[in-house]
Design a protein around this motif. Structure first.
Motif, short mmCIF file in Angstrom:
data_model
loop_
_atom_site.label_atom_id
_atom_site.label_comp_id
_atom_site.label_asym_id
_atom_site.label_seq_id
_atom_site.Cartn_x
_atom_site.Cartn_y
_atom_site.Cartn_z
N THR A 164 35.24 68.84 102.13
CA THR A 164 34.43 67.63 102.02
C THR A 164 33.37 67.81 100.92
O THR A 164 32.61 68.78 100.97
CB THR A 164 33.74 67.31 103.36
OG1 THR A 164 34.73 67.05 104.35
CG2 THR A 164 32.82 66.09 103.23
N PRO A 165 33.27 66.90 99.95
CA PRO A 165 32.25 67.04 98.91
C PRO A 165 30.84 66.88 99.46
O PRO A 165 30.59 66.10 100.38
CB PRO A 165 32.60 65.89 97.93
CG PRO A 165 34.01 65.52 98.24
CD PRO A 165 34.19 65.77 99.70
N VAL A 166 29.92 67.63 98.85
CA VAL A 166 28.50 67.56 99.18
C VAL A 166 27.73 67.45 97.87
O VAL A 166 27.94 68.26 96.97
CB VAL A 166 28.03 68.80 99.96
CG1 VAL A 166 26.52 68.73 100.22
CG2 VAL A 166 28.80 68.93 101.28
N ILE A 167 26.86 66.44 97.76
CA ILE A 167 26.02 66.30 96.56
C ILE A 167 24.57 66.41 97.00
O ILE A 167 24.10 65.65 97.86
CB ILE A 167 26.26 64.97 95.84
CG1 ILE A 167 27.70 64.88 95.34
CG2 ILE A 167 25.30 64.82 94.67
CD1 ILE A 167 28.02 63.61 94.58
N VAL A 168 23.86 67.39 96.41
CA VAL A 168 22.44 67.58 96.71
C VAL A 168 21.65 67.07 95.52
O VAL A 168 21.72 67.61 94.41
CB VAL A 168 22.12 69.07 96.96
CG1 VAL A 168 20.63 69.23 97.26
CG2 VAL A 168 22.95 69.61 98.12
N ASN A 169 20.93 65.98 95.75
CA ASN A 169 20.08 65.38 94.71
C ASN A 169 18.65 65.91 94.81
O ASN A 169 18.21 66.29 95.89
CB ASN A 169 20.08 63.85 94.86
CG ASN A 169 21.45 63.25 94.67
OD1 ASN A 169 22.02 63.33 93.60
ND2 ASN A 169 22.00 62.64 95.72
N PRO A 170 17.94 65.95 93.68
CA PRO A 170 16.55 66.41 93.70
C PRO A 170 15.70 65.61 94.68
O PRO A 170 15.96 64.45 94.93
CB PRO A 170 16.07 66.22 92.26
CG PRO A 170 17.29 66.08 91.45
CD PRO A 170 18.35 65.50 92.33
N PRO A 189 20.46 75.01 95.61
CA PRO A 189 21.22 74.57 94.43
C PRO A 189 21.42 73.06 94.43
O PRO A 189 21.77 72.47 95.46
CB PRO A 189 22.55 75.29 94.57
CG PRO A 189 22.33 76.37 95.55
CD PRO A 189 21.22 75.92 96.45
N LEU A 190 21.21 72.43 93.28
CA LEU A 190 21.39 70.99 93.15
C LEU A 190 22.77 70.68 92.58
O LEU A 190 23.40 71.52 91.94
CB LEU A 190 20.31 70.41 92.23
CG LEU A 190 18.86 70.64 92.67
CD1 LEU A 190 17.90 70.04 91.64
CD2 LEU A 190 18.59 70.08 94.06
N LEU A 208 35.84 81.73 84.44
CA LEU A 208 35.78 80.40 85.06
C LEU A 208 34.58 79.63 84.52
O LEU A 208 33.47 80.16 84.47
CB LEU A 208 35.67 80.52 86.57
CG LEU A 208 36.93 80.83 87.35
CD1 LEU A 208 36.60 80.95 88.83
CD2 LEU A 208 38.00 79.77 87.12
N PRO A 209 34.76 78.36 84.15
CA PRO A 209 33.61 77.56 83.68
C PRO A 209 32.78 77.08 84.85
O PRO A 209 33.28 76.92 85.97
CB PRO A 209 34.28 76.39 82.96
CG PRO A 209 35.60 76.23 83.67
CD PRO A 209 36.04 77.62 84.06
N VAL A 210 31.50 76.85 84.60
CA VAL A 210 30.66 76.21 85.62
C VAL A 210 30.87 74.70 85.52
O VAL A 210 31.29 74.17 84.50
CB VAL A 210 29.18 76.57 85.44
CG1 VAL A 210 28.97 78.07 85.61
CG2 VAL A 210 28.67 76.11 84.09
N ASP A 211 30.56 74.03 86.61
CA ASP A 211 30.73 72.57 86.68
C ASP A 211 29.85 71.90 85.63
O ASP A 211 28.65 72.18 85.54
CB ASP A 211 30.36 72.10 88.08
CG ASP A 211 30.61 70.62 88.30
OD1 ASP A 211 31.40 70.03 87.54
OD2 ASP A 211 30.00 70.07 89.23
N ASP A 212 30.47 71.00 84.85
CA ASP A 212 29.73 70.35 83.74
C ASP A 212 29.32 68.91 84.05
O ASP A 212 28.86 68.19 83.16
CB ASP A 212 30.56 70.39 82.47
CG ASP A 212 31.91 69.68 82.61
OD1 ASP A 212 32.19 69.16 83.71
OD2 ASP A 212 32.68 69.66 81.64
N ALA A 213 29.50 68.46 85.28
CA ALA A 213 29.10 67.09 85.65
C ALA A 213 28.56 67.12 87.08
O ALA A 213 29.09 66.47 87.98
CB ALA A 213 30.27 66.13 85.52
N ALA A 214 27.48 67.86 87.26
CA ALA A 214 27.02 68.24 88.60
C ALA A 214 26.71 67.07 89.52
O ALA A 214 26.83 67.20 90.74
CB ALA A 214 25.81 69.16 88.49
N PHE A 215 26.29 65.92 88.97
CA PHE A 215 25.86 64.82 89.84
C PHE A 215 26.84 63.65 89.84
O PHE A 215 26.50 62.54 90.26
CB PHE A 215 24.46 64.36 89.42
CG PHE A 215 23.41 65.42 89.65
CD1 PHE A 215 22.89 65.62 90.92
CD2 PHE A 215 22.98 66.23 88.62
CE1 PHE A 215 21.93 66.61 91.15
CE2 PHE A 215 22.03 67.22 88.83
CZ PHE A 215 21.52 67.41 90.10
#
Length: 317
Positions: A311-317, A233-234, A105-112
């Motif tokens: 539900t999507p969750v985005i953790v920003n720095p 994790p970000l 499985l690939p890791v996510d390539d567009a994290a933000f």
């Protein structure tokens, strides 16, 4: 018509006066004069040149409208990867779950990048998942799983395929990249449904917002996050499952909202083979003090626990 007008007025009545006493009858004279005048008028009318007719209005010139041939609508060009109609026995493929480690499985390539406002659920008992849609499937996503993680956000959509976020890891931190995983699924294998809600975290801003239809609701203006050794994790992930775990006394009976992503530094935690990041209540909930989880107050965890799975969750720095 001229004769009738002349004879009428010029006619005389029969004689009623003896010839010897006949005088010029004034009425006869007047009648004759009237007849002569009428005759003259009649002749003048007959010989008068006809009146010139008014000039006819010019006939408007009609300019022919050019004939336009309708242009047929172009046939849509298929976008993205070609369709795949092959049948697969998903029971022969590794199952995607929170405990799974699937190197293919690939890791996510567009994290933000924000996911699309759509989530997917596998049909039947489950659906195959591809790392590369031009190759063979590498795993399968079950329709149901005891720890959920089966309602997944779509991050890219094509004519025949969607790319989704997944639970599980490509590797544990000590052996590879443990970041958020992703994969491709055929549209024919899944049900798609809209979602308009996401969670946005800013660690530097110390804020957590629930965003519905583009409108943010601030639910926290301070919280705790991971230390330098055990960072949070970000990037983007999603709500995997929500449950109350009475054994974890520090939650004070509040639900834990587990995410799809795991610790970037811990292979496991608390004797388990997983190190899942989560939102949860804790008495100490300010600053970089956790093992990676996001510690919030009772009101915030209540609101987060009400959000639907996937539900999507985005953790920003």
């Amino acid at each position: 018509m001229g004769d009738a007008e002349t004879d009428g007025p010029a006619a005389v009545e029969p004689d009623s006066i003896a010839p010897s006493k006949r005088r010029p009858n004034v009425w006869v004279v007047l009648a004759l004069a009237a007849a002569l005048l009428a005759g003259a008028l009649t002749v003048a009318w007959l010989v008068r040149p006809p009146a010139t007719e008014a000039s006819a209005a010019p006939t408007p010139t009609v300019t022919a409208t050019p004939t336009r041939t309708a242009t047929p609508a172009p046939t849509p060009t298929p976008t993205g990867f070609a369709a795949n109609t092959a049948s697969y026995d998903v029971s022969t493929l590794p199952q995607i779950s929170v405990f799974a480690i699937i190197p293919a499985l690939p890791v996510d390539d567009a994290a933000f990048t924000a996911p699309l406002p759509t989530h997917a659920v596998a049909k039947g008992i489950g659906a195959p998942v591809w790392a590369d849609p031009t190759a063979e499937p590498v795993a399968y996503l079950p329709h149901e799983y005891p720890y959920d993680g089966t309602s997944v956000p779509v991050v890219e959509e094509q004519e025949n395929w969607v790319k989704v976020l997944l639970t599980g890891r490509q590797a544990v931190p000590s052996q590879g990249n443990p970041a958020q995983t992703a994969g491709w699924m055929r549209k024919t294998d899944i049900d798609l449904a809209p979602t308009d809600t996401s969670v946005v975290v800013s660690i530097s801003g110390r804020t957590i917002d629930i965003v519905r239809a583009g409108v943010p609701e601030r639910i926290a203006s301070d919280f705790a996050w991971g230390t330098d050794r055990t960072p949070t994790p970000l990037g983007r992930a999603f709500i995997m499952t929500t449950r109350v775990v009475p054994e974890y006394a520090y939650t004070r009976g509040h639900p834990i909202v587990y995410l799809s992503v795991q610790s970037p530094t811990l292979d496991g935690f608390g004797g388990a083979d997983v190190a899942v990041t989560a939102f949860h209540y804790h008495d100490d909930r300010s600053g970089p003090i956790s093992n990676g989880c996001l510690r919030v107050d009772p009101d915030a965890i209540t609101k987060l626990s009400e959000l639907p799975l996937g539900t999507p969750v985005i953790v920003n720095p």
